[in-house]
Enzyme design. Structure first.
Site, PDB file in Angstrom:
ATOM      1  CD  GLU A  46     -34.777  14.185  15.466  1.00 31.17           C
ATOM      2  OE1 GLU A  46     -35.476  13.178  15.409  1.00 31.17           O
ATOM      3  OE2 GLU A  46     -34.626  14.854  16.504  1.00 31.17           O
TER       4      GLU A  46
ATOM      5  N   GLY B 242     -43.012  15.660  15.599  1.00 25.88           N
ATOM      6  CA  GLY B 242     -44.291  15.561  16.295  1.00 25.88           C
ATOM      7  C   GLY B 242     -45.451  16.236  15.592  1.00 25.88           C
TER       8      GLY B 242
ATOM      9  CD  GLU C  40     -38.845  17.405  21.591  1.00 23.78           C
ATOM     10  OE1 GLU C  40     -38.539  16.541  22.429  1.00 23.78           O
ATOM     11  OE2 GLU C  40     -39.599  17.176  20.620  1.00 23.78           O
TER      12      GLU C  40
ATOM     13  N   GLY D  19     -39.608   9.381  17.338  1.00 20.41           N
ATOM     14  CA  GLY D  19     -40.174   9.803  18.616  1.00 20.41           C
ATOM     15  C   GLY D  19     -41.466   9.059  18.905  1.00 20.41           C
ATOM     16  N   GLY D  20     -42.589   9.684  18.614  1.00 20.11           N
ATOM     17  CA  GLY D  20     -43.908   9.143  18.960  1.00 20.11           C
ATOM     18  C   GLY D  20     -44.117   7.686  18.565  1.00 20.11           C
TER      19      GLY D  20
ATOM     20  CB  SER E  92     -43.590  13.207  11.314  1.00 17.81           C
ATOM     21  OG  SER E  92     -44.012  14.238  12.184  1.00 17.81           O
TER      22      SER E  92
ATOM     23  CG  HIS F 150     -34.206  16.101  20.540  1.00 23.03           C
ATOM     24  ND1 HIS F 150     -35.262  16.981  20.563  1.00 23.03           N
ATOM     25  CD2 HIS F 150     -34.613  15.039  19.807  1.00 23.03           C
ATOM     26  CE1 HIS F 150     -36.276  16.455  19.883  1.00 23.03           C
ATOM     27  NE2 HIS F 150     -35.900  15.276  19.411  1.00 23.03           N
TER      28      HIS F 150
ATOM     29  CG  ASN G 104     -36.154  10.978  21.740  1.00 25.26           C
ATOM     30  OD1 ASN G 104     -36.217  10.820  22.954  1.00 25.26           O
ATOM     31  ND2 ASN G 104     -36.110  12.183  21.168  1.00 25.26           N
ATOM     32  CD1 TRP G 105     -39.231   5.144  23.380  1.00 20.64           C
ATOM     33  CD2 TRP G 105     -40.000   4.463  25.376  1.00 20.64           C
ATOM     34  NE1 TRP G 105     -39.597   3.824  23.263  1.00 20.64           N
ATOM     35  CE2 TRP G 105     -40.066   3.387  24.472  1.00 20.64           C
ATOM     36  CE3 TRP G 105     -40.421   4.266  26.690  1.00 20.64           C
ATOM     37  CZ2 TRP G 105     -40.554   2.130  24.848  1.00 20.64           C
ATOM     38  CZ3 TRP G 105     -40.906   3.016  27.070  1.00 20.64           C
ATOM     39  CH2 TRP G 105     -40.972   1.964  26.138  1.00 20.64           C
ATOM     40  CE  LYS G 106     -39.404  13.427  20.768  1.00 23.45           C
ATOM     41  NZ  LYS G 106     -39.929  14.451  19.875  1.00 23.45           N
TER      42      LYS G 106
HETATM   43  P1  PGA Z   1     -41.377  12.364  16.242  1.00 27.03           P
HETATM   44  O1  PGA Z   1     -40.074  12.836  17.040  1.00 27.03           O
HETATM   45  O2  PGA Z   1     -41.013  11.060  15.563  1.00 27.03           O
HETATM   46  O3  PGA Z   1     -42.427  12.191  17.287  1.00 27.03           O
HETATM   47  O4  PGA Z   1     -41.687  13.414  15.229  1.00 27.03           O
HETATM   48  C1  PGA Z   1     -38.778  12.647  16.517  1.00 27.03           C
HETATM   49  C2  PGA Z   1     -37.750  13.168  17.474  1.00 27.03           C
HETATM   50  O5  PGA Z   1     -37.959  14.223  18.094  1.00 27.03           O
HETATM   51  O6  PGA Z   1     -36.690  12.538  17.651  1.00 27.03           O
END
Ligand code: PGA
Length: 250
Positions: A168, A174, A100, A234-235, A213, A98, A12-14
């Site tokens: 999640e 993050g 977010e 994500g990251g 994470s 998600h 997930n590149w956000k």
């Molecule tokens: P993260 O994000 O790996 O950067 O913690 C995961 C996500 O929000 O899907």
């Protein structure tokens, strides 16, 4: 049970990535084929890059997805994108719900459910995210919260082919923090029970991803946990070397 399920590593590149990110995606395509035997790879870039990535990914071992969609197929919704548009651009899976989106845009379980139905209407796989906040975990409400989100966010008619659930914990996203493997096992086992109660044999075959994470150094131990059938990353999905190292942990 999880042994029989093909694992999925989804990136997930956000809100990250420009046209120049094609080089990183090319590196993912170059290395992704090595995992084809037992693992599916999916990259969800920002919508602006879906078409270009999907064109490049044709015939390679990496699928391209989207991070959100509107619940309607078309209409007067300035700035929004429908599932049909995202599929037309080349997305084969769409993340919905998600944390977010739930936090930044006030998305409710009912809306997430409509979005999941929109994803199916467009012919794609819905990746539905759930997870508790730190305060909810500290109050001992993790399973109640996840159970409520599953009940409210998953539409009837879910199958192992059209639905992926991503657990999640909000506090792990993050932050570099992760739950213990025992905690992950407890929540994933609970999710599996909820899915099999409701969707019977299909529920037993659905993929349940862990997210929050995940990085190369912790991926293997998280992916080895019972009922963890992959990861939503994500990251660490922004760098081909990290993303592929995570896939190697399956
Ligand atoms: P993260 O994000 O790996 O950067 O913690 C995961 C996500 O929000 O899907």
């Amino acid at each position: 049970m999880s042994d029989a399920i093909r694992s999925l590593i989804a990136g997930n590149w956000k809100m990250n990535g420009l046209k120049a990110s094609m080089a990183e995606f090319d590196a993912m395509l170059a290395g992704g084929g090595a995992f084809a035997e037992k693992t599916d790879l999916l990259v969800c870039p920002p919508a602006t890059l879906i078409a270009a990535f999907a064109d490049k990914a044709k015939g390679k071992g990496v699928a391209v997805g989207a991070q959100d969609c509107h619940q309607n197929a078309s209409g007067a919704h300035t700035g929004d994108l429908s599932a049909e548009m995202l599929v037309d651009a080349g997305a084969s899976a769409i993340i919905v719900g998600h944390s977010e989106r739930r936090a930044d845009h006030g998305e409710s379980d009912a809306l997430v459910r409509q979005k999941a139905q929109a994803v199916w209407r467009a012919g794609a796989i819905a990746i539905v995210c759930i997870g508790e906040t730190r305060a909810q975990r500290d109050a001992g409400q993790t399973l109640d919260i996840c159970g409520g989100q599953l009940k409210g966010s998953l539409p009837d008619g879910a199958t192992a082919a059209n639905l992926v659930v991503a657990y999640e914990p909000v506090w792990a996203i993050g932050t570099g923090l992760t739950p213990t493997t025992a905690d992950v096992e407890a929540v994933h086992g609970f999710i599996r029970r909820v899915l099999t109660d409701r969707f019977k044999t299909e529920g037993g075959r659905m993929r349940i991803l862990y997210g929050g994470s995940v990085k190369p150094s912790n991926a293997k131990e998280l992916l080895d946990v019972a009922n963890v059938n992959g990861a939503l990353v994500g990251g660490a999905s922004l760098k081909a070397s990290d993303f592929l190292a995570i896939a190697a942990g399956c």
